[in-house]
Design an enzyme around this catalytic site. Structure first.
Site, PDB file in Angstrom:
ATOM      1  N   PRO A   1       0.803  -1.300   0.071  1.00  0.00           N
ATOM      2  CA  PRO A   1      -0.091   0.114  -0.226  1.00  0.00           C
ATOM      3  C   PRO A   1       0.963   1.173  -0.062  1.00  0.00           C
ATOM      4  O   PRO A   1       0.479   2.309  -0.545  1.00  0.00           O
ATOM      5  CB  PRO A   1      -0.642  -0.210   1.292  1.00  0.00           C
ATOM      6  CG  PRO A   1      -0.360  -1.310   1.890  1.00  0.00           C
ATOM      7  CD  PRO A   1       0.617  -2.053   1.128  1.00  0.00           C
TER       8      PRO A   1
ATOM      9  N   PRO B   1      47.658 -35.655  13.293  1.00  0.00           N
ATOM     10  CA  PRO B   1      47.006 -36.762  14.009  1.00  0.00           C
ATOM     11  C   PRO B   1      45.639 -36.432  13.932  1.00  0.00           C
ATOM     12  O   PRO B   1      45.000 -37.555  14.761  1.00  0.00           O
ATOM     13  CB  PRO B   1      47.635 -36.372  15.193  1.00  0.00           C
ATOM     14  CG  PRO B   1      48.049 -34.990  15.384  1.00  0.00           C
ATOM     15  CD  PRO B   1      48.275 -34.446  13.938  1.00  0.00           C
TER      16      PRO B   1
ATOM     17  N   ASP C   1      43.904 -43.861   4.688  1.00  0.00           N
ATOM     18  CA  ASP C   1      43.337 -44.852   5.560  1.00  0.00           C
ATOM     19  C   ASP C   1      42.676 -44.453   6.657  1.00  0.00           C
ATOM     20  O   ASP C   1      42.304 -43.375   6.845  1.00  0.00           O
ATOM     21  CB  ASP C   1      44.763 -45.801   5.760  1.00  0.00           C
ATOM     22  CG  ASP C   1      45.816 -44.977   6.446  1.00  0.00           C
ATOM     23  OD1 ASP C   1      45.645 -44.225   7.250  1.00  0.00           O
ATOM     24  OD2 ASP C   1      46.818 -44.987   5.979  1.00  0.00           O
TER      25      ASP C   1
ATOM     26  N   LYS D   1      43.795 -49.469   7.146  1.00  0.00           N
ATOM     27  CA  LYS D   1      44.765 -50.503   7.721  1.00  0.00           C
ATOM     28  C   LYS D   1      44.174 -50.415   9.343  1.00  0.00           C
ATOM     29  O   LYS D   1      44.080 -49.297   9.951  1.00  0.00           O
ATOM     30  CB  LYS D   1      46.247 -49.945   7.674  1.00  0.00           C
ATOM     31  CG  LYS D   1      46.878 -50.669   6.512  1.00  0.00           C
ATOM     32  CD  LYS D   1      48.100 -50.641   6.726  1.00  0.00           C
ATOM     33  CE  LYS D   1      48.742 -49.809   5.926  1.00  0.00           C
ATOM     34  NZ  LYS D   1      50.074 -49.281   6.204  1.00  0.00           N
TER      35      LYS D   1
ATOM     36  N   GLY E   1      48.303 -40.739   8.217  1.00  0.00           N
ATOM     37  CA  GLY E   1      48.082 -40.212   9.485  1.00  0.00           C
ATOM     38  C   GLY E   1      49.504 -39.607   9.756  1.00  0.00           C
ATOM     39  O   GLY E   1      50.456 -40.240   9.920  1.00  0.00           O
ATOM     40  N   GLY E   2      49.604 -38.329  10.661  1.00  0.00           N
ATOM     41  CA  GLY E   2      50.803 -38.175  11.298  1.00  0.00           C
ATOM     42  C   GLY E   2      51.656 -37.986  10.282  1.00  0.00           C
ATOM     43  O   GLY E   2      51.630 -37.080   9.277  1.00  0.00           O
TER      44      GLY E   2
ATOM     45  N   ILE F   1      57.207 -41.389  10.153  1.00  0.00           N
ATOM     46  CA  ILE F   1      57.377 -41.955  11.538  1.00  0.00           C
ATOM     47  C   ILE F   1      56.303 -43.170  11.609  1.00  0.00           C
ATOM     48  O   ILE F   1      54.886 -42.847  11.523  1.00  0.00           O
ATOM     49  CB  ILE F   1      56.942 -41.001  12.426  1.00  0.00           C
ATOM     50  CG1 ILE F   1      58.120 -39.896  12.427  1.00  0.00           C
ATOM     51  CG2 ILE F   1      56.974 -41.572  13.954  1.00  0.00           C
ATOM     52  CD1 ILE F   1      57.978 -38.704  13.356  1.00  0.00           C
TER      53      ILE F   1
ATOM     54  N   ALA G   1      52.027 -37.950  15.722  1.00  0.00           N
ATOM     55  CA  ALA G   1      50.949 -38.278  16.699  1.00  0.00           C
ATOM     56  C   ALA G   1      51.626 -37.850  18.148  1.00  0.00           C
ATOM     57  O   ALA G   1      50.949 -36.978  18.994  1.00  0.00           O
ATOM     58  CB  ALA G   1      50.474 -39.719  16.974  1.00  0.00           C
TER      59      ALA G   1
ATOM     60  N   MET H   1      51.336 -47.374  18.774  1.00  0.00           N
ATOM     61  CA  MET H   1      50.627 -48.632  18.485  1.00  0.00           C
ATOM     62  C   MET H   1      50.780 -49.655  19.893  1.00  0.00           C
ATOM     63  O   MET H   1      51.030 -50.875  19.621  1.00  0.00           O
ATOM     64  CB  MET H   1      51.241 -49.396  17.301  1.00  0.00           C
ATOM     65  CG  MET H   1      51.097 -48.597  15.893  1.00  0.00           C
ATOM     66  SD  MET H   1      51.911 -49.287  14.796  1.00  0.00           S
ATOM     67  CE  MET H   1      53.798 -48.651  15.071  1.00  0.00           C
TER      68      MET H   1
HETATM   69  N1  SAH Z   1      52.751 -42.199  11.169  1.00  0.00           N
HETATM   70  C1  SAH Z   1      51.887 -41.959  12.426  1.00  0.00           C
HETATM   71  C2  SAH Z   1      51.962 -43.085  13.186  1.00  0.00           C
HETATM   72  C3  SAH Z   1      51.203 -44.264  12.532  1.00  0.00           C
HETATM   73  S1  SAH Z   1      51.101 -45.667  13.536  1.00  0.00           S
HETATM   74  C4  SAH Z   1      52.206 -40.617  12.952  1.00  0.00           C
HETATM   75  O1  SAH Z   1      53.255 -40.057  12.742  1.00  0.00           O
HETATM   76  O2  SAH Z   1      51.530 -40.064  14.151  1.00  0.00           O
HETATM   77  C5  SAH Z   1      49.922 -45.627  14.503  1.00  0.00           C
HETATM   78  C6  SAH Z   1      49.713 -45.401  15.985  1.00  0.00           C
HETATM   79  O3  SAH Z   1      50.071 -43.876  15.876  1.00  0.00           O
HETATM   80  C7  SAH Z   1      48.476 -45.585  16.470  1.00  0.00           C
HETATM   81  O4  SAH Z   1      48.396 -46.897  17.101  1.00  0.00           O
HETATM   82  C8  SAH Z   1      48.623 -44.599  17.753  1.00  0.00           C
HETATM   83  O5  SAH Z   1      49.389 -45.142  18.751  1.00  0.00           O
HETATM   84  C9  SAH Z   1      49.438 -43.416  17.094  1.00  0.00           C
HETATM   85  N2  SAH Z   1      48.264 -42.456  16.680  1.00  0.00           N
HETATM   86  C10 SAH Z   1      48.027 -41.712  15.576  1.00  0.00           C
HETATM   87  N3  SAH Z   1      47.156 -40.693  15.667  1.00  0.00           N
HETATM   88  C11 SAH Z   1      46.763 -40.812  16.728  1.00  0.00           C
HETATM   89  C12 SAH Z   1      45.740 -40.026  17.598  1.00  0.00           C
HETATM   90  N4  SAH Z   1      44.974 -39.053  16.985  1.00  0.00           N
HETATM   91  N5  SAH Z   1      45.669 -40.032  18.909  1.00  0.00           N
HETATM   92  C13 SAH Z   1      46.216 -41.005  19.560  1.00  0.00           C
HETATM   93  N6  SAH Z   1      47.457 -41.786  19.001  1.00  0.00           N
HETATM   94  C14 SAH Z   1      47.428 -41.755  17.594  1.00  0.00           C
END
Ligand code: SAH
Length: 461
Positions: free
Chosen positions: A43, A223, A246, A268, A299-300, A304, A330, A381
């Site tokens: 309006p 990690p 993985d 793995k 991972g990590g 290592i 880690a 591990m």
């Molecule tokens: N390449 C990786 C390790 C692989 S071996 C690195 O450098 O971190 C896998 C082991 O790493 C697991 O059994 C655990 O002990 C450790 N790990 C990896 N990520 C982790 C997380 N977020 N918290 C705790 N432990 C972790």
């Protein structure tokens, strides 16, 4: 995700806007930009917007206004009326937005960063407008003001590229080689010159066959917390055409790859190898020989306890270009996020990373080398062998009261930290359902966690 952002073609489409206040006017300007034919019913429609595509009806809304519409925006200052019109429009099957009332709408307007046809939509599903505005501003500042001219040129150039480069992969690699190059800067200044440079770049690219070669990037993903990826890791991950990942790599990180990349899970787990290591190596080699750019996410840190070197052996033998991107291991990630310094002048002058997995129920390690109380031990591990680890360390002279921390899913939102001593930690483990991945940190530095637990780290004793 509550709302899926879609891009609507509204050219020449009839859109009804009920209301003509500030909010309605903002919506109207977007609708006009998209080429809609807008009818405004209000309006008091003293519209400042002077555009021949707006038809203004200076009167109250009536139900017949809803006939033959494509989209409806309701923005009067009468909330009840807004809801009523919204309901009616929805019943008629229209797309309808009742401003500031997502519950009565079936679409909402995202915040928009606009450079002509190049647009970015941002939305918090209406939950956090200030957050949306913040990101709109931030992204707006990152997008070049004249991006449109580059986007237009690229659009016009697609057919030329198609005629010179036969495969999708080679075309994509060509685009990637120029997309953020100096030719883009040229396009912001002078798109004719930029076009000439594109011609040259395309000729050179079509002639040079090295771009058809595959490559392997062995990338440390850290990690868990995605923000612990390095810039290089993110950049190379986003170039990859195939991503092998993985179980240890967080989904948010895997998702940083390209949408059109192929993702292969090679996960793995202790005892459960989805793909045996030699198959992973073969797969990576085959993909790279096929000319693919392959990212192997680990991972990590890949070097290592990551079998990074093994995975690269074949790649190096086959002369395939590769990159190794270190990641936060880690031990570093978990220690920091649990408030435990791995070394400390008063507690530990060295730190050792140890593979703690059991072989035949017994970790075959040089236990006597772990006797030094001023050394921090980090077992990867090691969860299944925790009992053995504690027993053997006491045997070689480590004090029974040496503190131990278990960091479960470190650096993720699910991180849990359990602490005890060499004699008590196994009880802690059996009381709580501690799961992999867990890292074991042993040494007097663990006692510092409470002093350093500055962020409310959850710790179970
Ligand atoms: N390449 C990786 C390790 C692989 S071996 C690195 O450098 O971190 C896998 C082991 O790493 C697991 O059994 C655990 O002990 C450790 N790990 C990896 N990520 C982790 C997380 N977020 N918290 C705790 N432990 C972790």
């Amino acid at each position: 995700m509550k709302y899926l952002p879609l891009a609507l073609d509204l050219a020449e489409q009839d859109v009804l806007v009920v209301g003509a206040g500030d909010v309605a006017q903002r919506k109207i300007s977007w609708l006009l930009k998209a080429g809609a034919a807008v009818s405004v019913v209000a309006p008091d429609a003293s519209m400042q917007l002077n555009d021949h595509r707006i038809r203004i009806h200076n009167r109250p809304y009536t139900e017949s206004d809803l006939e033959q519409r494509h989209l409806v925006v309701v923005a009067t200052n009468n909330a009840e009326l807004n809801v009523k019109i919204g309901q009616r429009a929805r019943a008629l099957g229209y797309l309808v937005n009742v401003v500031d009332l997502p519950a009565a709408s079936n679409f909402i307007f995202p915040a928009i960063v606009e450079r002509g046809d190049f647009t970015i939509a941002i939305s918090s599903a209406g939950n956090a407008p200030v957050l949306t505005r913040y990101w709109r501003r931030t992204i707006d500042a990152l997008v070049p003001a004249r991006l449109q001219s580059w986007a237009d040129l690229l659009g016009r150039y697609r057919d030329t590229v198609k005629s010179k480069l036969g495969t999708i992969d080679s075309r994509r690699r060509f685009w990637e080689s120029v997309i953020d190059s100096d030719i883009a800067e040229e396009a912001y200044r002078d798109s004719n010159k930029a076009k000439q440079r594109l011609d040259k770049a395309l000729d050179a690219f079509a002639f040079d066959h090295t771009h058809q070669q595959g490559a392997v990037y062995l990338i440390g993903a850290g990690p868990g917390d995605p923000e612990l990826m390095t810039f290089k890791a993110v950049r190379l991950l986003q170039r990859a055409e195939v991503i092998l990942y993985d179980r240890l790599v967080a989904p948010e990180i895997v998702n940083m790859g390209r949408r059109d990349a192929e993702y292969i899970y090679v996960g793995k787990r202790a005892k459960d190898h989805t793909l045996p290591q030699h198959k992973i190596n073969e797969l990576m080699l085959k993909l790279a020989l096929d000319g693919k750019i392959v990212a192997r996410l680990k991972g990590g840190d890949p070097f290592i306890f990551g079998r990074g070197a093994e995975e690269l052996e074949h790649i190096i033998d086959a002369n395939i270009p590769f990159e190794i991107v270190p990641g936060i291991t880690a031990a570093s990630g978990c220690a920091s996020y649990a408030g435990i310094p791995l070394t400390h002048r008063d507690h530990a002058h060295s730190v050792r990373f140890v593979a703690g997995h059991l072989k035949d129920g017994y970790a075959d390690l040089a236990w006597s080398s772990f006797a030094d109380s001023r050394q921090t031990l980090v077992f990867y591990m090691g969860l299944m062998g925790l009992n053995t680890i504690c027993r053997e360390l006491i045997k070689v002279g480590r004090d029974e009261s040496t503190p131990v921390a278990l960091v479960e899913r470190g650096t993720t939102p699910n991180q849990q930290v359990y602490v005890g001593t060499l004699t008590t930690i196994c009880d802690v483990l059996s009381k709580h359902n501690v799961k992999a991945p867990t890292l074991i940190i042993i040494g007097s530095v663990v006692s510092l966690h409470s002093a350093l637990a500055w962020r409310g780290i959850s710790i179970t004793e």
